[in-house]
Design a protein around this motif. Sequence first.
Motif, PDB file in Angstrom:
ATOM      1  N   THR A  15     -30.266 -18.474 -42.018  1.00 24.32           N
ATOM      2  CA  THR A  15     -30.636 -19.473 -42.879  1.00 24.32           C
ATOM      3  C   THR A  15     -31.029 -19.103 -44.342  1.00 24.32           C
ATOM      4  OG1 THR A  15     -31.670 -20.743 -40.842  1.00 24.32           O
ATOM      5  CG2 THR A  15     -32.512 -21.429 -43.165  1.00 24.32           C
ATOM      6  N   ILE A  16     -31.502 -17.776 -44.609  1.00 19.57           N
ATOM      7  CA  ILE A  16     -31.853 -17.411 -45.858  1.00 19.57           C
ATOM      8  C   ILE A  16     -30.442 -17.002 -46.514  1.00 19.57           C
ATOM      9  CG2 ILE A  16     -32.863 -15.698 -47.132  1.00 19.57           C
ATOM     10  CD1 ILE A  16     -35.287 -15.611 -44.907  1.00 19.57           C
ATOM     11  N   VAL A  17     -29.557 -16.371 -45.754  1.00 20.06           N
ATOM     12  CA  VAL A  17     -28.189 -16.044 -46.232  1.00 20.06           C
ATOM     13  C   VAL A  17     -27.511 -17.260 -46.620  1.00 20.06           C
ATOM     14  CG1 VAL A  17     -26.032 -14.907 -45.621  1.00 20.06           C
ATOM     15  CG2 VAL A  17     -28.092 -13.774 -45.163  1.00 20.06           C
ATOM     16  N   ILE A  18     -27.536 -18.123 -45.689  1.00 21.71           N
ATOM     17  CA  ILE A  18     -26.736 -19.361 -46.028  1.00 21.71           C
ATOM     18  C   ILE A  18     -27.227 -20.015 -47.419  1.00 21.71           C
ATOM     19  CG2 ILE A  18     -25.996 -22.001 -45.230  1.00 21.71           C
ATOM     20  CD1 ILE A  18     -26.316 -20.804 -42.504  1.00 21.71           C
ATOM     21  N   ALA A  55     -36.853 -18.115 -56.618  1.00 21.50           N
ATOM     22  CA  ALA A  55     -37.618 -19.148 -56.124  1.00 21.50           C
ATOM     23  C   ALA A  55     -37.379 -19.415 -54.640  1.00 21.50           C
ATOM     24  CB  ALA A  55     -37.187 -20.417 -56.935  1.00 21.50           C
ATOM     25  N   LEU A  56     -36.084 -19.103 -54.450  1.00 15.14           N
ATOM     26  CA  LEU A  56     -35.644 -19.435 -52.967  1.00 15.14           C
ATOM     27  C   LEU A  56     -36.368 -18.226 -51.988  1.00 15.14           C
ATOM     28  CD1 LEU A  56     -33.335 -21.002 -51.125  1.00 15.14           C
ATOM     29  CD2 LEU A  56     -31.967 -18.871 -51.443  1.00 15.14           C
ATOM     30  N   ILE A  57     -36.323 -17.293 -52.433  1.00 10.84           N
ATOM     31  CA  ILE A  57     -36.780 -16.249 -51.609  1.00 10.84           C
ATOM     32  C   ILE A  57     -38.461 -16.543 -51.351  1.00 10.84           C
ATOM     33  CG2 ILE A  57     -37.579 -13.595 -51.448  1.00 10.84           C
ATOM     34  CD1 ILE A  57     -34.922 -13.305 -52.978  1.00 10.84           C
ATOM     35  N   VAL A  58     -39.128 -16.755 -52.529  1.00 13.46           N
ATOM     36  CA  VAL A  58     -40.510 -17.145 -52.281  1.00 13.46           C
ATOM     37  C   VAL A  58     -40.660 -18.287 -51.430  1.00 13.46           C
ATOM     38  CG1 VAL A  58     -42.582 -18.178 -53.335  1.00 13.46           C
ATOM     39  CG2 VAL A  58     -41.316 -16.389 -54.523  1.00 13.46           C
ATOM     40  N   VAL A  59     -39.996 -19.377 -51.313  1.00 11.16           N
ATOM     41  CA  VAL A  59     -40.122 -20.556 -50.391  1.00 11.16           C
ATOM     42  C   VAL A  59     -39.787 -20.277 -49.015  1.00 11.16           C
ATOM     43  CG1 VAL A  59     -38.012 -21.598 -50.751  1.00 11.16           C
ATOM     44  CG2 VAL A  59     -39.996 -22.895 -50.372  1.00 11.16           C
ATOM     45  N   HIS A  60     -38.571 -19.355 -48.999  1.00  7.92           N
ATOM     46  CA  HIS A  60     -38.371 -18.986 -47.629  1.00  7.92           C
ATOM     47  C   HIS A  60     -39.506 -17.957 -47.004  1.00  7.92           C
ATOM     48  CE1 HIS A  60     -34.530 -20.389 -46.063  1.00  7.92           C
ATOM     49  NE2 HIS A  60     -34.271 -20.456 -47.219  1.00  7.92           N
ATOM     50  N   GLY A  67     -44.345 -20.429 -40.142  1.00  5.61           N
ATOM     51  CA  GLY A  67     -43.471 -20.570 -39.121  1.00  5.61           C
ATOM     52  C   GLY A  67     -42.909 -21.993 -38.912  1.00  5.61           C
ATOM     53  N   THR A  68     -42.431 -22.209 -40.102  1.00  9.51           N
ATOM     54  CA  THR A  68     -41.562 -23.647 -40.253  1.00  9.51           C
ATOM     55  C   THR A  68     -40.133 -23.226 -40.068  1.00  9.51           C
ATOM     56  OG1 THR A  68     -42.943 -24.375 -42.243  1.00  9.51           O
ATOM     57  CG2 THR A  68     -40.740 -25.289 -42.225  1.00  9.51           C
ATOM     58  N   ASP A  69     -39.674 -24.327 -39.155  1.00  6.09           N
ATOM     59  CA  ASP A  69     -38.319 -24.064 -38.936  1.00  6.09           C
ATOM     60  C   ASP A  69     -37.386 -24.577 -40.163  1.00  6.09           C
ATOM     61  OD1 ASP A  69     -35.389 -24.014 -37.966  1.00  6.09           O
ATOM     62  OD2 ASP A  69     -36.103 -25.776 -36.343  1.00  6.09           O
TER      63      ASP A  69
END
Length: 128
Positions: A15-18, A55-60, A67-69
């Motif tokens: 998910t993070i890679v996408i 910002a994306l890395i922080v939110v992920h 434990g959010t999907d």
Amino acid sequence: MSPERPAQRPSPAVTIVIDAALVVVFCVLGGLSHSVGEPDAVARIVVSIWPFLAALIVVHAVALAVGTDATRVVPGILIWLVTLGGGMALRALTGQGTAWAFVIVAAVTLAVFLIGWRAVNTIVRRRR
């Protein structure tokens, strides 16, 4: 005949890679539309990528911690908002442009990318 198994959700790493790939595509497309033929085009594109990726890395990281999907649409909306807002804030803090036209284009493009793949994934999973 065995029953079909439901499609699996992408792992958190996938998910993070996408999401990261889509953020990079957004920045590269935007950079190419403004920097074609300029000698520092690649450097300018790289500079435009890091605020949104940060910002994306922080939110992920927060999503993982609680434990959010992150493959679902509603968390995708939060990921989009934080990526957009955090990316723009970091751009502003580092003297990069945050013109309203850019904010609007970034908001729409990142929404289509970051929320869109989740919506398609949800539809595909439900049809199986």
